[in-house]
Design a protein around this motif. Structure first.
Motif, mmCIF file in Angstrom:
data_model
loop_
_atom_site.group_PDB
_atom_site.id
_atom_site.type_symbol
_atom_site.label_atom_id
_atom_site.label_comp_id
_atom_site.label_asym_id
_atom_site.label_seq_id
_atom_site.Cartn_x
_atom_site.Cartn_y
_atom_site.Cartn_z
ATOM 1 N N UNK A 24 1.646 154.885 2.260
ATOM 2 C CA UNK A 24 0.451 155.685 2.013
ATOM 3 C C UNK A 24 0.890 157.078 1.594
ATOM 4 N N UNK A 25 0.339 157.610 0.522
ATOM 5 C CA UNK A 25 0.737 158.955 0.092
ATOM 6 C C UNK A 25 0.246 160.061 1.015
ATOM 7 N N UNK A 26 -0.661 159.730 1.939
ATOM 8 C CA UNK A 26 -1.271 160.772 2.769
ATOM 9 C C UNK A 26 -0.801 160.773 4.217
ATOM 10 N N UNK A 70 12.370 157.330 3.734
ATOM 11 C CA UNK A 70 12.059 158.750 3.580
ATOM 12 C C UNK A 70 11.004 158.891 2.482
ATOM 13 N N UNK A 71 9.771 159.184 2.886
ATOM 14 C CA UNK A 71 8.670 159.256 1.922
ATOM 15 C C UNK A 71 8.891 160.329 0.858
ATOM 16 N N UNK A 72 9.414 161.470 1.280
ATOM 17 C CA UNK A 72 9.629 162.562 0.333
ATOM 18 C C UNK A 72 10.612 162.144 -0.761
ATOM 19 N N UNK A 116 0.541 161.311 -8.985
ATOM 20 C CA UNK A 116 -0.560 161.710 -8.112
ATOM 21 C C UNK A 116 -1.575 162.564 -8.880
ATOM 22 N N UNK A 117 -1.072 163.477 -9.703
ATOM 23 C CA UNK A 117 -1.962 164.344 -10.484
ATOM 24 C C UNK A 117 -2.791 163.528 -11.465
ATOM 25 N N UNK A 141 -4.685 162.450 -1.661
ATOM 26 C CA UNK A 141 -5.887 161.849 -1.075
ATOM 27 C C UNK A 141 -6.696 161.115 -2.135
ATOM 28 N N UNK A 142 -6.867 161.736 -3.290
ATOM 29 C CA UNK A 142 -7.627 161.113 -4.374
ATOM 30 C C UNK A 142 -6.911 159.884 -4.921
#
Length: 255
Positions: free
Chosen positions: A18-20, A131-133, A145-146, A181-182
């Protein structure tokens, strides 16, 4: 060293990336390679050894990758690690010194280290994430994401559920956390264009959770006035305001 690290991870519970949010202790995330838009591009960059820039400085190298396979390539794993940069190994002017035979060799240039940790493991279908980052940096997910955030906002705009939408859109796009989030909402909500159809239920949620949002009943819109309201509106769009079945408690579900 790497083997020791992987042995510690062998009983880790896998949860979808999950990105969030980050996995809990004892968990590691995974995602399909299709989730990463430039996976093939990154991998293909390893296949041109004749074009390696030998003038690269350690500071220019952001990650390295080990590829493990058998002779027939019936299996192949790629192990990624973001680089560990060592700017100083001593408090003096010499970064490090090693003996070569009887000669003391002085190292005066920056270099990076290879340690015993792994950030990502990929097979031909899945990326296992420790490691998500590192996933976001190695595969440049910020751009993704953008792009996904903009796509989600375009759909939300067509639903005509937010007054002062341009201000809302600008405030969302100015915050990289909101991008994530989006992106998550876009993946989770297949009927995003219908987010405001049950407007009476939205008003009930605003009242029950005491949300700082005014509504325009005539136009069936949420009135956006300040940045603080972004998270409330996005929770509404994500249908995150819930009631538990057993005890009937009001719950904010952020999964």
């Amino acid at each position: 060293m790497i083997k020791k690290f992987l042995l510690k991870k062998q009983d880790t519970e896998l949860v979808r990336y999950s990105p969030t949010r980050y996995p809990n202790e004892g968990q590691s995330a995974f995602c399909d390679i299709d989730y990463v838009g430039n996976f093939d591009e990154v991998i293909s960059s390893f296949n041109s050894p004749d074009e390696v820039d030998t003038k690269l400085k350690p500071a220019d190298i952001s990650f390295y990758c080990f590829m493990i396979s058998d002779k027939n390539k019936t299996f192949e794993y790629k192990l990624f690690r973001r680089t560990t940069k060592f700017k100083k190994l001593s408090t003096g002017n010499i970064l490090a010194a090693f003996f070569s035979g009887n000669e003391l060799c002085k190292l005066s240039q920056d270099f990076f280290g290879v340690d015993g940790y792994i950030d990502l493991i990929c097979d031909n279908k899945t990326i296992y994430i420790f490691n998500n980052i590192s996933l976001e940096r190695i595969f440049k997910l910020k751009e993704q994401f953008t792009s996904k955030a903009t796509e989600a906002l375009d759909i939300i705009e067509k639903a005509h559920g937010i007054a002062n939408f341009e201000e809302f859109k600008d405030d969302c796009l100015s915050d990289s956390r909101i991008h994530k989030t989006l992106c998550k909402i876009l993946g989770n909500i297949p009927d995003l264009d219908k987010a405001f159809e049950n407007f009476n239920n939205i008003k009930i949620a605003i009242d029950k959770f005491d949300l700082d949002i005014e509504v325009d009943d005539e136009n069936k819109q949420l009135i956006y006035e300040r940045k603080k309201q972004r998270k409330y509106i996005l929770h509404i769009i994500n249908d995150a305001y819930c009631q538990s079945i057993i005890k009937g408690r009001d719950i904010l579900n952020e999964d």
